[in-house]
Design a protein around this motif. Structure first.
Motif, mmCIF file in Angstrom:
data_model
loop_
_atom_site.group_PDB
_atom_site.id
_atom_site.type_symbol
_atom_site.label_atom_id
_atom_site.label_comp_id
_atom_site.label_asym_id
_atom_site.label_seq_id
_atom_site.Cartn_x
_atom_site.Cartn_y
_atom_site.Cartn_z
ATOM 1 N N ASN A 1 0.927 -1.220 -0.089
ATOM 2 C CA ASN A 1 0.009 -0.035 0.006
ATOM 3 C C ASN A 1 0.687 1.298 0.132
ATOM 4 O O ASN A 1 0.638 2.191 -0.912
ATOM 5 N N PRO A 2 1.802 1.475 0.771
ATOM 6 C CA PRO A 2 2.577 3.022 0.853
ATOM 7 C C PRO A 2 3.367 2.928 -0.417
ATOM 8 O O PRO A 2 3.913 4.145 -0.608
ATOM 9 N N TRP A 3 3.885 1.722 -0.884
ATOM 10 C CA TRP A 3 4.856 1.818 -2.066
ATOM 11 C C TRP A 3 4.385 1.830 -3.441
ATOM 12 O O TRP A 3 5.267 2.165 -4.257
ATOM 13 N N LEU B 1 2.074 3.235 -4.774
ATOM 14 C CA LEU B 1 1.675 4.604 -5.506
ATOM 15 C C LEU B 1 2.963 5.332 -5.816
ATOM 16 O O LEU B 1 3.071 5.993 -6.858
ATOM 17 N N THR B 2 4.073 5.197 -5.039
ATOM 18 C CA THR B 2 5.276 5.774 -5.378
ATOM 19 C C THR B 2 6.013 5.108 -6.624
ATOM 20 O O THR B 2 6.578 5.707 -7.427
ATOM 21 N N LEU B 3 5.809 3.718 -6.755
ATOM 22 C CA LEU B 3 6.323 3.157 -8.003
ATOM 23 C C LEU B 3 5.743 3.520 -9.036
ATOM 24 O O LEU B 3 6.357 3.777 -10.076
ATOM 25 N N THR C 1 6.623 9.203 -14.382
ATOM 26 C CA THR C 1 7.560 10.188 -14.582
ATOM 27 C C THR C 1 8.613 9.794 -15.524
ATOM 28 O O THR C 1 8.901 10.828 -16.455
ATOM 29 N N MET D 1 4.037 6.410 -9.856
ATOM 30 C CA MET D 1 4.320 7.954 -10.032
ATOM 31 C C MET D 1 5.793 7.778 -10.799
ATOM 32 O O MET D 1 6.138 8.601 -11.418
ATOM 33 N N SER D 2 6.689 7.045 -10.209
ATOM 34 C CA SER D 2 7.983 7.317 -10.646
ATOM 35 C C SER D 2 8.134 6.570 -11.932
ATOM 36 O O SER D 2 8.750 7.392 -12.903
ATOM 37 N N TRP D 3 7.520 5.436 -12.492
ATOM 38 C CA TRP D 3 7.335 5.001 -13.740
ATOM 39 C C TRP D 3 6.764 5.931 -14.659
ATOM 40 O O TRP D 3 7.112 6.070 -15.792
#
Length: 55
Positions: free
Chosen positions: A7-9, A11-13, A19, A15-17
Motif C-alpha cells: 500500500n505505501p509503495w 503509488l510511489t512506484l 515520470t 508515479m516514478s515510472w
C-alpha cells in the motif's frame, strides 16, 4: 510483516515510472551527441616475433 504491504509503495512506484516514461525518457531520446562516431581506417598491427633470452 510490514515489508510485504504494498500500500505505501505502490503509488510511489507508479508515479516514478510515469515520470520516467512520460517526461524524462522523451527528453533523453531527443538528445543527439555532438561528436558523431567516425570510422577509423583499419591498420594491421606489425607482428614481430618474441625473442626468448634462453634460446
Amino acid at each position: 510483516m510490514p515489508q510485504l504491504d504494498p500500500n505505501p509503495w505502490f503509488l510511489t512506484l507508479l508515479m516514478s515510472w510515469t515520470t520516467l516514461s512520460l517526461i524524462i525518457q522523451p527528453k533523453l531520446l531527443m538528445f543527439t551527441s555532438t561528436n558523431s562516431p567516425s570510422p577509423k581506417p583499419k591498420t594491421t598491427p606489425k607482428i614481430t616475433p618474441w625473442t626468448w633470452p634462453w634460446t
